[in-house]
Design an enzyme around this catalytic site. Structure first.
Site, PDB file in Angstrom:
ATOM      1  N   GLY A  51       0.874  -1.223   0.149  1.00 31.97           N
ATOM      2  CA  GLY A  51       0.131   0.112  -0.013  1.00 31.97           C
ATOM      3  C   GLY A  51       0.671   1.225   0.065  1.00 31.97           C
ATOM      4  O   GLY A  51       1.722   1.247  -0.593  1.00 31.97           O
ATOM      5  N   ALA A 139      -0.636  -0.203   9.312  1.00 32.76           N
ATOM      6  CA  ALA A 139      -2.146  -0.498   9.208  1.00 32.76           C
ATOM      7  C   ALA A 139      -2.413  -1.880   9.875  1.00 32.76           C
ATOM      8  O   ALA A 139      -1.994  -3.002   9.145  1.00 32.76           O
ATOM      9  CB  ALA A 139      -2.885  -0.517   8.114  1.00 32.76           C
ATOM     10  N   TYR A 233     -16.002   6.047   9.296  1.00 30.99           N
ATOM     11  CA  TYR A 233     -14.538   6.194   9.481  1.00 30.99           C
ATOM     12  C   TYR A 233     -14.166   7.493  10.330  1.00 30.99           C
ATOM     13  O   TYR A 233     -13.896   7.289  11.393  1.00 30.99           O
ATOM     14  CB  TYR A 233     -14.084   6.362   8.021  1.00 30.99           C
ATOM     15  CG  TYR A 233     -12.668   6.305   7.893  1.00 30.99           C
ATOM     16  CD1 TYR A 233     -11.962   4.926   7.401  1.00 30.99           C
ATOM     17  CD2 TYR A 233     -11.795   7.234   8.280  1.00 30.99           C
ATOM     18  CE1 TYR A 233     -10.740   4.867   7.600  1.00 30.99           C
ATOM     19  CE2 TYR A 233     -10.179   6.973   8.391  1.00 30.99           C
ATOM     20  CZ  TYR A 233      -9.843   5.699   8.265  1.00 30.99           C
ATOM     21  OH  TYR A 233      -8.440   5.700   8.176  1.00 30.99           O
ATOM     22  N   LYS A 242      -7.331   8.210  14.325  1.00 32.30           N
ATOM     23  CA  LYS A 242      -6.503   9.233  13.521  1.00 32.30           C
ATOM     24  C   LYS A 242      -6.471  10.380  14.097  1.00 32.30           C
ATOM     25  O   LYS A 242      -5.514  11.237  13.896  1.00 32.30           O
ATOM     26  CB  LYS A 242      -7.547   9.361  12.367  1.00 32.30           C
ATOM     27  CG  LYS A 242      -7.241   8.010  11.400  1.00 32.30           C
ATOM     28  CD  LYS A 242      -5.878   7.529  11.001  1.00 32.30           C
ATOM     29  CE  LYS A 242      -5.992   6.449  10.058  1.00 32.30           C
ATOM     30  NZ  LYS A 242      -4.283   5.949   9.820  1.00 32.30           N
TER      31      LYS A 242
END
Ligand code: NAD
Length: 391
Positions: A51, A139, A233, A242
């Protein structure tokens, strides 16, 4: 062995070594074809095998000729089991980098652990002295603490349940899904895994060992997205992590030791981790269709090449008001979002072909594991053992 994809749920349990190599090569070729800014020269990439992390590493090496040190958590081949895609990507990247005279080493193990941090710091001190850039692109589904406690991250809402459309990619059917709210413990655990604590630990450890330059830059990746994805999200359990990552960026910069930390808000793309988020894959399929039609579609390599050559260079960082780098600028542009919203409101199982780029989604998903690469014959025997030097 003849290697074919075996998909279970959101992942493919096989990976194709030559396919991964061809895809890494195509990313290198892309970077070589682009203009290069003055960039970082000694780059540590934590989460470098897939990624955004892999694309960051390739960009650093091939835009700036940087020495790169990668941290991965991958498995080599074992008997008739193929290696993980990240293993093959890393083996291929190192082979190309070494052939091109570039320093590239990789440490395979749990990036959250002290043991791996110590090992990485030893290599930096011995081989390159200090790093001038640290990319934090983990991740991970879980984090094991030094005392053995394991925290698992969840992809749930915060507060109320949320219902919206989702796609079952096994049979391409659209249905409603209700995502339940996370408990307080689940939110705490998600922040432990995907928040900034470990990023801060890495920077503290590098600083304490004098293995990071005084004017070094560090970057971690985040996502915001449009309102339809917010409950899942940005406002969900992962969004809380986040938020913590963003606060950590401020804390690292505010420590006033010369190191600057940034959050780059990247575009939604098919990766191993995004495939597991409810609702998001349907949004991504529509987004791909719209961005391809409007000529602004990018994959990980295009995003990272643009990031490190235009928005986060050695001498310059372009940020928005809360101080984030917006690589989602094209995704969030008005014409893209208006078109996505219209298609989202109309989409159903009957019009998937006209309203979403499912072929593009599936193609990218299989490419993550080395399938669908140009010029590879998937019907012939291939040696599944590939080496990563020093691992
Ligand atoms: P990915 O799954 O493709 O890659 C994750 C990397 O982390 C892999 O190299 C994996 O081996 C490594 N890793 C996982 N656990 C590890 C561990 N314990 N130790 C060492 N390495 C480990 O993920 P991605 O989508 O590229 O995500 C990277 C970052 O980008 C994440 O912070 C993610 O939230 C963010 N992001 C992703 C998207 C998207 O749409 N995919 C969008 C914006 C931001």
């Amino acid at each position: 062995m003849i290697v074919k994809p075996k998909v279970r749920g959101f992942i493919c349990t096989t990976a194709h070594p030559d396919g991964c190599k061809a895809i890494v090569k195509s990313q290198i070729d892309y970077v070589k074809s682009q203009p290069h800014a003055e960039g970082f020269k000694k780059v540590l990439v934590i989460g470098s095998s897939m990624g955004y992390g892999l694309a960051s590493r390739i960009t650093a090496a091939y835009s700036f000729g940087a020495a790169t040190l990668g941290v991965i958590f991958d498995k080599p081949a074992n008997g008739s089991r193929t290696a993980s895609a990240g293993w093959y990507n890393t083996a291929a990247f190192e082979e190309f980098a070494h052939a091109d005279g570039l320093y590239a080493k990789t440490v395979n193990g749990d990036a959250y652990s002290k043991e791996i941090k110590d090992k990485v710091i030893d290599i930096i001190k011995k081989d390159i002295g200090k790093v001038d850039m640290v990319v934090y692109s983990l991740a991970a589904p879980r984090r094991t603490m030094p005392d053995g406690t394991v925290y698992s991250s969840v992809l749930k809402t915060v507060g109320e349940a949320y219902t919206n459309k989702t796609i079952d990619l096994k049979n391409n059917t659209v249905s409603d899904i209700t995502v339940e709210p996370a408990s307080e413990d689940e939110i705490t655990a998600t922040i432990k895994v995907m928040g900034g604590e470990d990023w801060q630990d890495w920077i503290n450890a590098l600083k304490a060992a004098d293995a990071i330059e005084e004017n070094a830059v560090t970057v971690a990746y985040s996502y915001i997205g449009p309102e339809i994805t917010h409950p899942m999200y940005a406002d969900g359990s992962i969004g809380k992590a986040k938020d913590h990552l963003f606060e950590t960026a401020k804390a690292i910069t505010n420590a006033n030791n010369g190191i600057k930390a940034y959050i780059s808000v990247n575009k939604a793309l098919v990766t191993q981790s995004s495939a597991a988020i409810p609702i998001v894959p349907l949004y991504i399929s529509i987004l791909y269709k719209v961005m391809k039609e409007q000529g602004v579609h990018e994959g990980c390599i295009e995003q990272m090449c643009r990031l490190f050559n235009t928005k986060l260079t050695k001498n310059n960082a372009q940020t928005d008001e809360p101080c984030r780098i917006r690589m989602d600028d094209w995704e969030m542009g008005e014409s893209v979002q208006n078109a996505v919203n219209k298609l989202w409101s109309e989409i159903s199982g009957d019009n998937l072909d006209t309203h979403a780029d499912l072929d593009g989604y599936h193609e990218d998903f299989y490419r993550l594991f080395g399938f669908n690469a140009d010029g590879i014959d998937y019907d012939i025997d291939v040696d599944i053992d590939r080496n990563i030097e020093n691992v």
